[in-house]
Design a protein around this motif. Sequence first.
Motif, PDB file in Angstrom:
ATOM      1  N   LYS A 267       0.815  -1.208   0.000  1.00 63.75           N
ATOM      2  CA  LYS A 267       0.000   0.000   0.000  1.00 63.75           C
ATOM      3  C   LYS A 267       0.856   1.269   0.000  1.00 63.75           C
ATOM      4  N   PHE A 268       2.090   1.113   0.504  1.00 61.93           N
ATOM      5  CA  PHE A 268       2.956   2.289   0.587  1.00 61.93           C
ATOM      6  C   PHE A 268       4.149   2.170  -0.358  1.00 61.93           C
ATOM      7  N   HIS A 269       4.081   1.178  -1.262  1.00 58.67           N
ATOM      8  CA  HIS A 269       5.168   0.993  -2.236  1.00 58.67           C
ATOM      9  C   HIS A 269       4.602   0.806  -3.639  1.00 58.67           C
ATOM     10  N   ASP A 270       3.726   1.753  -4.044  1.00 61.64           N
ATOM     11  CA  ASP A 270       3.168   1.741  -5.399  1.00 61.64           C
ATOM     12  C   ASP A 270       2.559   0.400  -5.791  1.00 61.64           C
ATOM     13  N   GLY A 271       1.952  -0.278  -4.831  1.00 70.53           N
ATOM     14  CA  GLY A 271       1.284  -1.548  -5.151  1.00 70.53           C
ATOM     15  C   GLY A 271       2.246  -2.690  -5.422  1.00 70.53           C
ATOM     16  N   ASP A 272       3.539  -2.490  -5.157  1.00 69.93           N
ATOM     17  CA  ASP A 272       4.536  -3.538  -5.413  1.00 69.93           C
ATOM     18  C   ASP A 272       4.466  -4.615  -4.333  1.00 69.93           C
ATOM     19  N   GLU A 273       3.902  -5.778  -4.704  1.00 71.75           N
ATOM     20  CA  GLU A 273       3.712  -6.851  -3.726  1.00 71.75           C
ATOM     21  C   GLU A 273       5.006  -7.544  -3.341  1.00 71.75           C
ATOM     22  N   GLU A 274       6.039  -7.348  -4.121  1.00 68.70           N
ATOM     23  CA  GLU A 274       7.307  -8.020  -3.822  1.00 68.70           C
ATOM     24  C   GLU A 274       8.201  -7.187  -2.901  1.00 68.70           C
ATOM     25  N   ALA A 275       7.798  -5.922  -2.662  1.00 70.19           N
ATOM     26  CA  ALA A 275       8.649  -5.038  -1.845  1.00 70.19           C
ATOM     27  C   ALA A 275       8.848  -5.619  -0.441  1.00 70.19           C
TER      28      ALA A 275
ATOM     29  N   ALA B 219      12.391  -6.892   1.107  1.00 73.60           N
ATOM     30  CA  ALA B 219      12.994  -6.158   2.227  1.00 73.60           C
ATOM     31  C   ALA B 219      13.281  -7.106   3.398  1.00 73.60           C
ATOM     32  N   ALA B 220      12.372  -8.062   3.621  1.00 68.84           N
ATOM     33  CA  ALA B 220      12.584  -9.018   4.716  1.00 68.84           C
ATOM     34  C   ALA B 220      13.809  -9.877   4.429  1.00 68.84           C
ATOM     35  N   ARG B 221      13.909 -10.336   3.195  1.00 67.47           N
ATOM     36  CA  ARG B 221      15.067 -11.171   2.829  1.00 67.47           C
ATOM     37  C   ARG B 221      16.361 -10.377   2.975  1.00 67.47           C
ATOM     38  N   ALA B 222      16.343  -9.125   2.556  1.00 66.52           N
ATOM     39  CA  ALA B 222      17.557  -8.296   2.651  1.00 66.52           C
ATOM     40  C   ALA B 222      17.981  -8.148   4.111  1.00 66.52           C
ATOM     41  N   TRP B 223      17.001  -7.904   4.984  1.00 70.64           N
ATOM     42  CA  TRP B 223      17.324  -7.746   6.405  1.00 70.64           C
ATOM     43  C   TRP B 223      17.887  -9.050   6.983  1.00 70.64           C
ATOM     44  N   LEU B 224      17.184 -10.151   6.716  1.00 69.78           N
ATOM     45  CA  LEU B 224      17.596 -11.430   7.303  1.00 69.78           C
ATOM     46  C   LEU B 224      18.944 -11.887   6.730  1.00 69.78           C
ATOM     47  N   THR B 225      19.194 -11.560   5.474  1.00 70.19           N
ATOM     48  CA  THR B 225      20.497 -11.882   4.884  1.00 70.19           C
ATOM     49  C   THR B 225      21.591 -11.090   5.603  1.00 70.19           C
ATOM     50  N   SER B 226      21.317  -9.829   5.874  1.00 67.84           N
ATOM     51  CA  SER B 226      22.317  -8.992   6.560  1.00 67.84           C
ATOM     52  C   SER B 226      22.613  -9.526   7.956  1.00 67.84           C
TER      53      SER B 226
ATOM     54  N   ARG C 268       4.674 -12.714   1.962  1.00 67.62           N
ATOM     55  CA  ARG C 268       4.085 -12.725   0.619  1.00 67.62           C
ATOM     56  C   ARG C 268       2.591 -13.067   0.679  1.00 67.62           C
ATOM     57  N   GLU C 269       2.199 -13.897   1.644  1.00 66.74           N
ATOM     58  CA  GLU C 269       0.833 -14.428   1.650  1.00 66.74           C
ATOM     59  C   GLU C 269      -0.146 -13.693   2.566  1.00 66.74           C
ATOM     60  N   ILE C 270       0.346 -12.865   3.482  1.00 71.79           N
ATOM     61  CA  ILE C 270      -0.477 -12.433   4.619  1.00 71.79           C
ATOM     62  C   ILE C 270      -1.586 -11.438   4.295  1.00 71.79           C
ATOM     63  N   SER C 271      -1.389 -10.613   3.298  1.00 70.24           N
ATOM     64  CA  SER C 271      -2.235  -9.437   3.132  1.00 70.24           C
ATOM     65  C   SER C 271      -3.634  -9.753   2.599  1.00 70.24           C
ATOM     66  N   PHE C 272      -4.592  -8.995   3.069  1.00 73.57           N
ATOM     67  CA  PHE C 272      -5.970  -9.049   2.555  1.00 73.57           C
ATOM     68  C   PHE C 272      -5.984  -8.389   1.180  1.00 73.57           C
ATOM     69  N   LYS C 273      -6.655  -9.024   0.208  1.00 78.11           N
ATOM     70  CA  LYS C 273      -6.600  -8.495  -1.165  1.00 78.11           C
ATOM     71  C   LYS C 273      -7.986  -8.291  -1.782  1.00 78.11           C
ATOM     72  N   GLY C 274      -8.988  -8.225  -0.940  1.00 84.12           N
ATOM     73  CA  GLY C 274     -10.357  -8.070  -1.452  1.00 84.12           C
ATOM     74  C   GLY C 274     -11.180  -9.285  -1.060  1.00 84.12           C
ATOM     75  N   LEU C 275     -12.487  -9.042  -0.826  1.00 88.40           N
ATOM     76  CA  LEU C 275     -13.365 -10.109  -0.314  1.00 88.40           C
ATOM     77  C   LEU C 275     -13.385 -11.350  -1.190  1.00 88.40           C
ATOM     78  N   GLY C 276     -13.294 -11.153  -2.512  1.00 85.13           N
ATOM     79  CA  GLY C 276     -13.397 -12.291  -3.424  1.00 85.13           C
ATOM     80  C   GLY C 276     -12.056 -12.927  -3.751  1.00 85.13           C
TER      81      GLY C 276
END
Length: 225
Positions: A71-79, A83-90, A106-114
């Motif tokens: 929602k805060f990264h231009d709809g980019d679902e991979e952001a 970011a989590a992988r980058a942190w955990l790798t570090s 990747r799986e957690i977010s609500f994406k619409g009722l249907g």
Amino acid sequence: MSLSSASPDLLLISRTADFIREKFLHEGSGHDWEHIRRVWQVARRLAAQTPEANMLVTELGALLHDVADWKFHDGDEEAGPRAARAWLTSQHADPAVMDRVEAIIREISFKGLGVPTPMSSVEGALVQDADRLDAIGAIGVARAFAYGGHKNRQLHDPAVPPVSHDTFESYKQNTAPTVNHFYEKLLHLRERMNTPAARRVAEERHAYMEQFLGQFLREWEGEDV
Ligand code: ADP
Ligand code: NI
């Protein structure tokens, strides 16, 4: 116990909590550090009642679940996963743990009722429940209006009917008044809890939201006067 004698898991969790606290301290849209802290705490409690859940994966998933929300990264679902992988790798985390945490984000977010959003792991199911519990009840009401204010949305407009978003695109593009969000998402979360423990908590929080909406709509028309 001093940090230097703590186990590697505890150290990774405490470093991750520090990283996220710092990053989210001044966030004003309802995705602030206190949201993450509550989700972390509730996910831990749910995991403590779930013998098959891995605590490290649950805690890291909870702490990192909003690290870079679409929602805060231009709809980019991979952001977020990135970011989590980058942190955990570090932090030289175990690659297997990293994969499992990334899947949760990747799986957690609500994406619409249907749009179904099943979680592929027990830890993910717990973190999703914890995140969704924080979207309902008194805190959920507060967060919805905080988010709406952040986005300059109207509180309510009786002329704008709620929509059942059947695609993620439609859900993303939604700019409806905040009261619609209750009918488009929040009132449906009770039915979508993964675990019986979370569903029990959701019952009470759901009832509270319904009471709030009833009162809100009565006041909207001055019917209580
Ligand atoms: P999830 O945790 O499933 O990803 P979101 O990140 O979409 O949920 O939502 C986080 C918070 O922002 C929730 O409290 C939610 O109610 C609120 N929120 C999201 N979209 C809206 C909206 N359109 N109007 C009001 N509140 C919203
Ligand atoms: Ni969240």
